[in-house]
Design an enzyme around this catalytic site. Sequence first.
Site, short mmCIF file in Angstrom:
data_model
loop_
_atom_site.label_atom_id
_atom_site.label_comp_id
_atom_site.label_asym_id
_atom_site.label_seq_id
_atom_site.Cartn_x
_atom_site.Cartn_y
_atom_site.Cartn_z
N LYS A 22 5.05 1.45 0.81
CA LYS A 22 5.92 1.23 -0.35
C LYS A 22 7.40 1.42 -0.01
CE LYS A 22 2.64 2.07 -4.11
NZ LYS A 22 1.98 0.84 -3.87
N ARG A 76 -7.41 -13.70 1.75
CA ARG A 76 -8.18 -14.92 1.90
C ARG A 76 -7.72 -16.01 0.92
NH1 ARG A 76 -12.03 -17.09 -0.90
NH2 ARG A 76 -13.44 -18.55 0.05
N SER A 79 -2.64 -1.80 -11.05
CA SER A 79 -2.64 -1.28 -9.69
C SER A 79 -3.71 -2.03 -8.89
CB SER A 79 -2.97 0.21 -9.74
OG SER A 79 -3.16 0.72 -8.45
N GLY A 80 -3.48 -2.20 -7.59
CA GLY A 80 -4.44 -2.93 -6.75
C GLY A 80 -5.88 -2.49 -6.90
N THR A 92 2.14 -5.63 -8.22
CA THR A 92 1.01 -4.83 -8.65
C THR A 92 1.49 -3.42 -8.96
OG1 THR A 92 0.46 -4.32 -6.35
CG2 THR A 92 -0.76 -6.12 -7.38
N GLY A 93 0.89 -2.80 -9.95
CA GLY A 93 1.06 -1.41 -10.34
C GLY A 93 2.36 -0.72 -9.98
N THR A 94 2.23 0.29 -9.14
CA THR A 94 3.36 1.14 -8.78
C THR A 94 4.45 0.35 -8.06
OG1 THR A 94 1.83 3.00 -8.58
CG2 THR A 94 4.00 3.27 -7.59
N ASP A 125 -1.34 -1.66 4.84
CA ASP A 125 -1.46 -0.65 5.90
C ASP A 125 -2.76 -0.86 6.66
OD1 ASP A 125 -1.54 1.54 7.52
OD2 ASP A 125 -1.18 3.01 5.93
N HIS A 172 0.85 -1.19 0.00
CA HIS A 172 0.00 0.00 0.00
C HIS A 172 0.89 1.24 0.00
CE1 HIS A 172 -3.67 -2.29 1.72
NE2 HIS A 172 -3.65 -2.30 0.41
N ASP A 196 -4.99 -6.63 -7.46
CA ASP A 196 -5.14 -7.61 -6.38
C ASP A 196 -5.89 -8.85 -6.88
OD1 ASP A 196 -3.87 -5.85 -4.63
OD2 ASP A 196 -5.76 -5.04 -3.86
N ASP A 199 -11.13 -6.12 -2.13
CA ASP A 199 -10.14 -6.82 -2.94
C ASP A 199 -8.94 -7.25 -2.09
OD1 ASP A 199 -11.74 -6.31 -5.14
OD2 ASP A 199 -10.60 -4.54 -5.74
N HIS A 213 -10.32 -0.11 -1.98
CA HIS A 213 -10.47 -1.45 -2.54
C HIS A 213 -10.32 -2.53 -1.46
CE1 HIS A 213 -6.19 -0.78 -2.46
NE2 HIS A 213 -5.94 -2.03 -2.81
#
Length: 154
Positions: free
Chosen positions: A20, A104, A62-63, A42-44, A88, A16, A68, A98, A95
Amino acid sequence: MDREHVIRRRIALVAHDNKKQDLLGWAQYNAPVLARHDLYGTGTTGRLVQEQLGLPVTRFQSGPLGGDQQLGARIAQGEIDLVLFFWDPLEPQPHDPDVRALLRIAVVWNIPIACNRATADYLISSPLLSSGYQRDVPEYDPGELADPVSPLAT
């Protein structure tokens, strides 16, 4: 162990926004180990690992834009061996469903998951990471997981 018998794990890196820098610092310290494995992000987070560490990363969205869920699908397909998800817990996430689904699905498929630096240290330094260790993969009967039929649906 000779080079042709080195085990390459498929490691997902997710963080998150507020985590990061923590993940990047951890990844920098562990770059020699990470370089021996296949990385996903994921993404960034994936982009930053590529740019700052010079390591190849297979990147998802990105999440909040579905990353995600893309990672969760790879877990369900047996294509991810380890997840390092510095999330975090004190900051609400748009999201959040997600995020919960990703956590899970990692537990459902018995995927080791680190949610903080201390746990990531334990996992990355485990002798099981580079051994022939194979996690137990649960076998689910598709019928036992089917949603019950709602009495209102009939």
